[in-house]
Design a protein around this motif. Sequence first.
Motif, PDB file in Angstrom:
ATOM      1  N   ALA A  29       0.924  -1.229  -0.185  1.00 54.38           N
ATOM      2  CA  ALA A  29      -0.169  -0.185  -0.234  1.00 54.38           C
ATOM      3  C   ALA A  29       0.905   1.367  -0.072  1.00 54.38           C
ATOM      4  O   ALA A  29       0.478   2.234  -0.603  1.00 54.38           O
ATOM      5  CB  ALA A  29      -0.861  -0.059   1.135  1.00 54.38           C
ATOM      6  N   ALA A  30       2.175   1.309   0.517  1.00 52.04           N
ATOM      7  CA  ALA A  30       3.000   2.350   0.666  1.00 52.04           C
ATOM      8  C   ALA A  30       3.789   2.674  -0.693  1.00 52.04           C
ATOM      9  O   ALA A  30       4.370   3.792  -0.780  1.00 52.04           O
ATOM     10  CB  ALA A  30       3.959   2.013   1.676  1.00 52.04           C
ATOM     11  N   VAL A  31       3.679   1.657  -1.632  1.00 52.24           N
ATOM     12  CA  VAL A  31       4.377   1.981  -2.844  1.00 52.24           C
ATOM     13  C   VAL A  31       4.135   3.320  -3.630  1.00 52.24           C
ATOM     14  O   VAL A  31       5.087   3.806  -4.042  1.00 52.24           O
ATOM     15  CB  VAL A  31       4.031   0.589  -3.964  1.00 52.24           C
ATOM     16  N   ASP A  32       2.902   3.377  -3.968  1.00 57.71           N
ATOM     17  CA  ASP A  32       2.562   4.827  -4.649  1.00 57.71           C
ATOM     18  C   ASP A  32       3.361   5.949  -3.858  1.00 57.71           C
ATOM     19  O   ASP A  32       3.700   6.815  -4.647  1.00 57.71           O
ATOM     20  CB  ASP A  32       1.064   4.799  -4.906  1.00 57.71           C
ATOM     21  N   GLY A  33       2.999   6.016  -2.892  1.00 60.64           N
ATOM     22  CA  GLY A  33       3.328   7.099  -1.912  1.00 60.64           C
ATOM     23  C   GLY A  33       5.008   7.182  -2.058  1.00 60.64           C
ATOM     24  O   GLY A  33       5.730   8.406  -2.151  1.00 60.64           O
ATOM     25  N   TYR A  34       5.466   6.198  -1.701  1.00 65.56           N
ATOM     26  CA  TYR A  34       7.130   6.283  -1.938  1.00 65.56           C
ATOM     27  C   TYR A  34       7.490   6.461  -3.225  1.00 65.56           C
ATOM     28  O   TYR A  34       8.631   7.288  -3.373  1.00 65.56           O
ATOM     29  CB  TYR A  34       7.559   4.702  -1.549  1.00 65.56           C
ATOM     30  N   LEU A  35       6.989   6.150  -4.423  1.00 61.53           N
ATOM     31  CA  LEU A  35       7.373   6.391  -5.587  1.00 61.53           C
ATOM     32  C   LEU A  35       7.122   7.965  -5.953  1.00 61.53           C
ATOM     33  O   LEU A  35       7.701   8.700  -6.803  1.00 61.53           O
ATOM     34  CB  LEU A  35       6.559   5.607  -6.788  1.00 61.53           C
ATOM     35  N   ALA A  36       5.970   8.431  -5.415  1.00 67.92           N
ATOM     36  CA  ALA A  36       5.630  10.070  -5.475  1.00 67.92           C
ATOM     37  C   ALA A  36       6.876  10.704  -4.923  1.00 67.92           C
ATOM     38  O   ALA A  36       7.197  11.804  -5.645  1.00 67.92           O
ATOM     39  CB  ALA A  36       4.413  10.352  -5.167  1.00 67.92           C
ATOM     40  N   LYS A  37       7.266  10.306  -3.982  1.00 69.65           N
ATOM     41  CA  LYS A  37       8.520  11.178  -3.235  1.00 69.65           C
ATOM     42  C   LYS A  37       9.817  10.698  -3.878  1.00 69.65           C
ATOM     43  O   LYS A  37      10.696  11.763  -3.656  1.00 69.65           O
ATOM     44  CB  LYS A  37       8.663  10.801  -1.764  1.00 69.65           C
ATOM     45  N   ASN A  38       9.911   9.639  -4.459  1.00 71.96           N
ATOM     46  CA  ASN A  38      11.216   9.070  -5.048  1.00 71.96           C
ATOM     47  C   ASN A  38      11.232   8.735  -6.492  1.00 71.96           C
ATOM     48  O   ASN A  38      10.933   7.695  -6.950  1.00 71.96           O
ATOM     49  CB  ASN A  38      11.663   7.767  -4.221  1.00 71.96           C
ATOM     50  N   LYS A  39      11.158   9.849  -7.387  1.00 73.95           N
ATOM     51  CA  LYS A  39      10.982   9.829  -8.777  1.00 73.95           C
ATOM     52  C   LYS A  39      12.178   8.709  -9.382  1.00 73.95           C
ATOM     53  O   LYS A  39      11.687   8.399 -10.548  1.00 73.95           O
ATOM     54  CB  LYS A  39      11.148  11.198  -9.369  1.00 73.95           C
ATOM     55  N   LYS A  40      13.177   8.666  -8.809  1.00 69.21           N
ATOM     56  CA  LYS A  40      14.096   7.802  -9.748  1.00 69.21           C
ATOM     57  C   LYS A  40      14.279   6.351  -9.110  1.00 69.21           C
ATOM     58  O   LYS A  40      15.213   5.773  -9.174  1.00 69.21           O
ATOM     59  CB  LYS A  40      15.482   8.683  -9.571  1.00 69.21           C
ATOM     60  N   THR A  41      13.142   6.039  -8.538  1.00 76.15           N
ATOM     61  CA  THR A  41      13.144   4.544  -7.882  1.00 76.15           C
ATOM     62  C   THR A  41      12.102   3.820  -8.940  1.00 76.15           C
ATOM     63  O   THR A  41      11.033   4.382  -9.276  1.00 76.15           O
ATOM     64  CB  THR A  41      12.553   4.820  -6.578  1.00 76.15           C
ATOM     65  N   ARG A  42      12.261   2.576  -8.846  1.00 70.47           N
ATOM     66  CA  ARG A  42      11.399   1.589  -9.597  1.00 70.47           C
ATOM     67  C   ARG A  42      11.201   0.576  -8.276  1.00 70.47           C
ATOM     68  O   ARG A  42      12.222   0.265  -7.841  1.00 70.47           O
ATOM     69  CB  ARG A  42      12.016   1.127 -10.628  1.00 70.47           C
ATOM     70  N   THR A  80      22.247  -1.902  -1.835  1.00 68.45           N
ATOM     71  CA  THR A  80      22.378  -0.600  -0.962  1.00 68.45           C
ATOM     72  C   THR A  80      21.621  -0.695   0.370  1.00 68.45           C
ATOM     73  O   THR A  80      22.061  -0.078   1.226  1.00 68.45           O
ATOM     74  CB  THR A  80      22.026   0.786  -1.884  1.00 68.45           C
ATOM     75  N   ARG A  81      20.467  -1.400   0.424  1.00 70.65           N
ATOM     76  CA  ARG A  81      19.891  -1.538   1.552  1.00 70.65           C
ATOM     77  C   ARG A  81      19.114  -3.106   1.563  1.00 70.65           C
ATOM     78  O   ARG A  81      18.714  -3.540   0.509  1.00 70.65           O
ATOM     79  CB  ARG A  81      18.800  -0.445   1.722  1.00 70.65           C
ATOM     80  N   LYS A  82      18.999  -3.448   3.049  1.00 62.50           N
ATOM     81  CA  LYS A  82      18.046  -4.641   2.913  1.00 62.50           C
ATOM     82  C   LYS A  82      17.399  -4.569   4.332  1.00 62.50           C
ATOM     83  O   LYS A  82      17.564  -3.776   5.246  1.00 62.50           O
ATOM     84  CB  LYS A  82      18.974  -6.088   3.171  1.00 62.50           C
ATOM     85  N   TYR A  83      16.175  -5.272   4.500  1.00 65.71           N
ATOM     86  CA  TYR A  83      15.569  -5.396   5.433  1.00 65.71           C
ATOM     87  C   TYR A  83      15.021  -3.968   6.241  1.00 65.71           C
ATOM     88  O   TYR A  83      15.336  -3.728   7.277  1.00 65.71           O
ATOM     89  CB  TYR A  83      16.314  -6.103   6.877  1.00 65.71           C
ATOM     90  N   PHE A  84      14.525  -3.236   5.111  1.00 67.67           N
ATOM     91  CA  PHE A  84      14.060  -2.019   5.557  1.00 67.67           C
ATOM     92  C   PHE A  84      12.664  -1.864   5.317  1.00 67.67           C
ATOM     93  O   PHE A  84      12.157  -2.810   4.701  1.00 67.67           O
ATOM     94  CB  PHE A  84      14.821  -0.964   4.822  1.00 67.67           C
ATOM     95  N   THR A  85      11.853  -0.848   5.560  1.00 64.98           N
ATOM     96  CA  THR A  85      10.166  -0.724   5.184  1.00 64.98           C
ATOM     97  C   THR A  85      10.201   0.504   4.391  1.00 64.98           C
ATOM     98  O   THR A  85      10.925   1.618   4.838  1.00 64.98           O
ATOM     99  CB  THR A  85       9.663  -0.595   6.603  1.00 64.98           C
ATOM    100  N   ILE A  86       9.166   0.863   3.775  1.00 67.55           N
ATOM    101  CA  ILE A  86       8.692   1.914   3.144  1.00 67.55           C
ATOM    102  C   ILE A  86       7.297   2.454   3.470  1.00 67.55           C
ATOM    103  O   ILE A  86       6.945   3.422   3.293  1.00 67.55           O
ATOM    104  CB  ILE A  86       8.563   1.885   1.500  1.00 67.55           C
ATOM    105  N   ALA A  87       6.597   1.483   4.493  1.00 64.03           N
ATOM    106  CA  ALA A  87       5.491   1.856   5.003  1.00 64.03           C
ATOM    107  C   ALA A  87       5.904   2.836   6.378  1.00 64.03           C
ATOM    108  O   ALA A  87       6.792   2.676   6.837  1.00 64.03           O
ATOM    109  CB  ALA A  87       4.710   0.647   5.715  1.00 64.03           C
ATOM    110  N   ASN A  88       4.907   3.927   6.340  1.00 62.07           N
ATOM    111  CA  ASN A  88       4.881   4.515   7.567  1.00 62.07           C
ATOM    112  C   ASN A  88       5.836   5.620   7.548  1.00 62.07           C
ATOM    113  O   ASN A  88       6.701   5.875   8.554  1.00 62.07           O
ATOM    114  CB  ASN A  88       4.839   3.994   8.925  1.00 62.07           C
ATOM    115  N   GLN A  89       6.340   6.082   6.264  1.00 60.63           N
ATOM    116  CA  GLN A  89       7.442   7.092   6.391  1.00 60.63           C
ATOM    117  C   GLN A  89       7.137   8.545   6.059  1.00 60.63           C
ATOM    118  O   GLN A  89       6.061   8.515   5.208  1.00 60.63           O
ATOM    119  CB  GLN A  89       8.550   6.490   5.091  1.00 60.63           C
TER     120      GLN A  89
END
Length: 89
Positions: A29-42, A80-89
Motif C-alpha cells: 500500500a505504501a508503494v505509490d506514496g514512496y514512488l511519488a516522493k522518489n522519482k528515480k526509483t522503481r 544498498t539496503r536490506k531489511y527496511f520498510t517503506i511503510a509509515n515513512q
Amino acid sequence: TRKIRNFRAQENILLFYVDGCKDCAAEKAAVDGYLAKNKKTRIFLVNMQSAIDANPDLIESFDLSASPYLIAYDYRGIVTRKYFTIANQ
C-alpha cells in the motif's frame, strides 16, 4: 523470470511478499506514496507464493516468515539496503 540487471533506475527495490500477510499489505500500500516522493526509483513486487508454486525448490532457500522482505540496489546492481520498510515513512 527477469534479470535484475535489466532494471537500471537510480534505485531499484524488490519487495518480496506473500498474500494474507498484514505487514506485506502495508508495504504494498505504501508503494505509490514512496514512488511519488522518489522519482528515480522503481519497485518490483514479487509474490513469493506464486514463485514457490512455480518452483517448489525455492522453499528451501526463501524463508516465508521473513515476509515482507525488501532489498534495494543501485543502477549498477550493487545492494544498498536490506531489511527496511517503506511503510509509515
